[in-house]
Write an enzyme that holds these catalytic residues in place. Structure first.
Site, mmCIF file in Angstrom:
data_model
loop_
_atom_site.group_PDB
_atom_site.id
_atom_site.type_symbol
_atom_site.label_atom_id
_atom_site.label_comp_id
_atom_site.label_asym_id
_atom_site.label_seq_id
_atom_site.Cartn_x
_atom_site.Cartn_y
_atom_site.Cartn_z
ATOM 1 N N GLY A 65 58.883 -5.837 14.610
ATOM 2 C CA GLY A 65 58.629 -6.113 16.013
ATOM 3 C C GLY A 65 59.508 -5.313 16.941
ATOM 4 N N HIS A 221 55.762 -15.526 25.101
ATOM 5 C CA HIS A 221 55.105 -14.295 24.647
ATOM 6 C C HIS A 221 53.589 -14.420 24.568
ATOM 7 C CE1 HIS A 221 58.828 -12.114 23.489
ATOM 8 N NE2 HIS A 221 59.302 -13.334 23.358
ATOM 9 N N ARG A 323 44.951 -8.350 14.666
ATOM 10 C CA ARG A 323 44.997 -9.393 13.650
ATOM 11 C C ARG A 323 43.631 -10.053 13.617
ATOM 12 N NH1 ARG A 323 47.044 -13.727 14.182
ATOM 13 N NH2 ARG A 323 47.550 -13.662 16.396
ATOM 14 N N ASP A 422 44.779 -12.829 25.588
ATOM 15 C CA ASP A 422 45.963 -12.298 24.931
ATOM 16 C C ASP A 422 47.106 -12.266 25.928
ATOM 17 O OD1 ASP A 422 47.380 -11.304 22.799
ATOM 18 O OD2 ASP A 422 45.943 -9.724 22.356
#
Length: 829
Positions: A65, A221, A323, A422
């Site tokens: 990350g 996040h 993903r 998102d």
């Protein structure tokens, strides 16, 4: 799956953030952002995962990350600590964390084991907290997909337990820092993501009790949903209050900030400042800031420059990298590509869609069904359009190497980033960083990704509108070279400046913890103005109106008078007393002070004639005409008060704790007891109270011992209103209730929908029935000033004598009231 677990917005390929064969290891020492004080990072997972090697020994495996790349060097340089779960459940909770491998040059290599605080949680509780509450509830709900969310009380309780454990471990880290050479600095505690939305409140309370200074920051996040979705979560108030335990809360984009501010106002009744993104809670101002996360831009450029070519085709490639998750809009994307081939057959054999889907939660049925749907859809579209020389979709279910992925980014004609929802989506930024060819590719972004708000030069397409998405892809494929170059140059310039280090610097600057604070732009206002008269206009003006009578029901300690170390020191301010005196002389106003003190004491403390006083939480009521109501005590408890008082005095009245005898009830006070001595004393006190047959109820640094009668401030409030205005009181008057304690919640619940209610709040997580929150007793005074101003603007009431204030002249009302009281007395015995 990444630094903080698989749910964080990041590149889905861990190896992209690790060292490659050419020695890429991320941020150089000269690029490290400097914090002015020590930092404690708190995340669901540590920045590395513990594994057992062939010999059965623990070893570190570097996590992935961009966040690790940006944050780990800051923690190392400021000699800070990292709190998190190590990735496995250790049989021996005291097993030490191993040091990093000597050959490890990843960003976490310098994080020594003594700088790591490992969180150990029972495996069953952890599963319920992580897979149950975090992934099955918060993930779909915060992505605005409430139909996929489950609401389970057991999972919520596990979430609370886990957050308390993270808070305890963070306090361990904070105490460690206090005893180091940097003890003079104010450390920054940086909490990450939806796994830990409650932890800050407990950290703050314990730090204040132990007199340890710290700053608390939080960053989410994932998206923060709008109010009408967020309020579906049964414990939404607790989540907001947990986050508001911080000094500053960061989100990716302004929309998420506004959603959060709106929820604080509508759920909690907080005062907010939408312009400056401020929320007032517990007497503090919490700053809310949009801080878009970036990527290590230069490293992706270097990857793209060195990666060998892997696409040996003349066809234009449309690239998707995600993903395999229902939030990513993969099914919609395939349908849009199918529609493109239907409407624009000229793209057949000239264009291919390369979709890379990284496995995610393969043990969950919902994700298994998504994979099956994707497999079937790819097969159907390929079966429909494939020719001997061309297959329209290339589908990779798995991981690809970092060099291959950089080459895919670099050589694709279109980057398709179209999630249904998102937080940010860093794939869009990675695609842009790798676009070093001339002419470059075109980026298509969904407006429902955070990137859609910040990457203005990308083509924006709604993934739900299949025809529109197909047209956006067609436009990207046919875009002239000069427009491609212009758009991509703007995108690359912005992402190069606003990289992941800029994000870290921005967060530290917003917290006032950047070592070169003067070099960073001012973030904006940091404090809410004091409560003003205008703050009550929208809420109270229409409610009270210009004709209705008004009943003011007010608590004393913490509402009219500031909380004091001893009840005798809690004196009502002169200005508050004066305005209550003036209001009591207005014919349309009835005032009652409802307190936990005994009724004579509260009357002495307020000292205003002609108003109603209720003591012992309503068990004793003194009317303006001198008559008194006392709720009968069950006979078996009349002698027990003295016995309980004696036991409490003998066993728990020490270290500053004492018992107040209020006649009908007792209050055990421990405000002056040192924090570390409170728990054993309160445990014994509650045990003694319960054994004596009384109810033990929490108050401000106190425990109330109440007799088991069905009477409280709520029942007392209704009795006072009936007595003053008759049985049809709810049609004749408007009511304002203000209180600061859990005992006031009984009244707020009883009057819900029939009164304007205010809770004077502390920083503790408080479930309230109040519609609005006020930060202090000063703001209660301002509210009373507003009431006086509003009533003084009224025209004189022509029928002012139709209802005499506190009158009992209507015999029917009195008779019904007496009957009501008799039934209450019978019930209590």
């Amino acid at each position: 799956m990444g630094l903080f677990g698989r749910r964080y917005p990041k590149s889905p390929y861990p190896h992209l953030y690790q060292r490659n064969d050419d020695g890429l290891n991320g941020t150089s020492r000269s690029d490290v952002v400097a914090s002015s004080g020590s930092m404690i990072v708190v995340s669901n997972r540590l920045p590395f995962v513990l594994e057992k090697n062939k010999e059965g020994n623990l070893c570190r495996k570097a996590s992935a990350g961009g966040l690790v790349t940006a944050v780990a060097p800051v923690v190392v340089n400021c000699k800070g600590l990292w709190v998190g779960w190590p990735g496995i459940h250790l049989e021996d909770p005291n097993q030490p964390i191993p040091e990093s491998d000597p050959n490890d040059i990843t960003p976490t290599a310098g994080l020594k084991s003594d700088k790591v605080v490992s969180v150990r949680i029972d495996p069953q509780i952890f599963d319920s907290y992580y897979n149950g509450c975090c992934n099955a509830t918060f993930w779909p709900l915060f992505h605005s997909m409430p139909d996929r969310a489950t609401f389970n009380g057991e999972h919520w309780r596990a979430y609370i337990t886990a957050n308390k454990e993270f808070a305890n471990c963070t306090l361990t880290a904070l105490r460690k820092l206090k005893n180091t050479e940097n003890a003079g600095d104010v450390p920054l505690i940086w909490i990450h993501d939806y796994h830990l939305m409650l932890a800050a409140n407990w950290i703050r309370q314990a730090a204040e009790d132990e007199n340890i200074s710290c700053k608390l920051g939080f960053f989410l996040h994932i998206p923060f949903p709008p109010w009408d979705i967020f309020r579906l979560f049964p414990w939404s108030d607790e989540i907001l209050q947990g986050m508001l335990g911080c000094d500053m809360i960061g989100f990716h984009i302004t929309d998420y900030c506004l959603n959060f501010v709106d929820c604080c106002q509508r759920n909690l009744g907080c005062r907010v400042d939408r312009k400056n993104l401020l929320v007032e809670h517990g007497g503090r101002t919490v700053r809310v800031r949009p801080l878009p996360i970036g990527i290590p831009f230069e490293r992706f450029v270097e990857l793209a420059e060195k990666a060998p070519k892997v696409l040996s085709t003349t066809q234009k490639i449309i690239l998707g990298v995600d993903r395999l998750d229902y939030t990513k809009g993969l099914v919609n994307r395939l349908l849009a590509f199918e529609k493109l081939l239907e409407k624009h057959p000229e793209h057949k054999e000239n264009v291919s869609l390369l979709q890379i889907a990284v496995p995610s939660r393969t043990d969950v049925k919902e994700y298994q069904e998504l994979k099956e749907e994707m497999d079937q859809l790819v097969g159907r579209i390929n079966g429909r359009f494939t020719t001997p020389n061309w297959s329209p979709i290339r589908y990779i279910y798995g991981c690809v190497s970092q060099n291959d992925l950089a080459a895919f980014y670099r050589d694709s004609a279109v980057g398709l980033v179209t999630p249904l929802r998102d937080g940010m989506n860093l794939v869009a930024k990675e695609f842009v960083a790798c676009q070093i060819n001339t002419p470059p590719g075109v980026l298509i972004v969904s407006p429902f990704a955070g990137a859609g708000e910040t990457m203005h030069e990308a083509l924006i397409c709604n993934p739900y509108e299949i025809d529109g998405a197909a047209e956006a892809i067609h436009r990207a494929l046919t875009m002239p070279d000069d427009e491609r170059i212009l758009r991509m140059n703007y995108l690359r310039r912005r992402e190069k400046i606003n990289d992941v280090n800029y994000w870290t610097r921005s967060f530290l600057a917003a917290m006032g913890s950047l070592i070169t604070q003067e070099d960073h732009d001012e973030i904006g206002a940091v404090r809410m103005p004091a409560v003003t008269l205008e703050d009550f206009d929208d809420y109270l003006a229409k409610y009270i109106g210009n004709t209705h009578k008004l009943a003011l029901l007010l608590d004393y300690d913490g509402t009219l008078a500031p909380i004091a170390p001893h009840p005798d020191l809690a004196v009502i301010p002169t200005e508050t007393k004066n305005i209550l005196q003036r209001l009591s002389n207005i014919s349309d106003v009835t005032i009652a002070v409802i307190s936990g003190r005994n009724v004579n004491n509260v009357k002495d403390m307020v000292g205003i004639e002609g108003i109603t006083y209720a003591g012992s939480h309503g068990l004793e009521i003194l009317h303006p005409d001198g008559s008194k109501f006392v709720h009968p005590m069950p006979r078996q408890y009349q002698g027990k008060v003295g016995e309980l008082l004696k036991k409490l005095q003998e066993q728990v009245c020490k270290d500053g704790a004492w018992v107040e005898n209020k006649g009908a009830l007792l209050t055990f006070h421990f405000r002056e007891t040192p924090a570390h001595l409170r728990e054993p004393l309160t445990s014994v006190a509650k045990k003694l109270i319960i054994e004596a047959g009384f109810r033990a109820e929490d108050a401000h640094c106190a425990i109330e011992a109440k007799p088991p009668v069905e009477w409280n401030k709520g029942r007392a409030s209704i009795y006072i209103l009936r007595t003053a205005f008759g049985v049809d009181w709810s049609e004749r008057i408007r009511i304002i209730y203000a209180g600061d304690d859990t005992t006031d919640e009984d009244a707020m619940q009883a009057l819900k929908g029939m009164a304007a209610t205010f809770r004077v709040t502390s920083s503790h997580i408080t479930k309230t029935y109040a519609e609005r929150r006020l930060p202090s007793t000063d703001s209660v005074l301002t509210m009373l000033r507003w009431v006086e101003r509003h009533l003084n603007r009224r025209k004189p009431n022509k029928d002012a004598t139709s209802y005499r204030r506190n009158s009992r002249s209507k015999q029917g009302a009195v008779q019904m009231e007496m009957s009501y009281l008799r039934s209450e007395v019978g019930d209590s015995n």
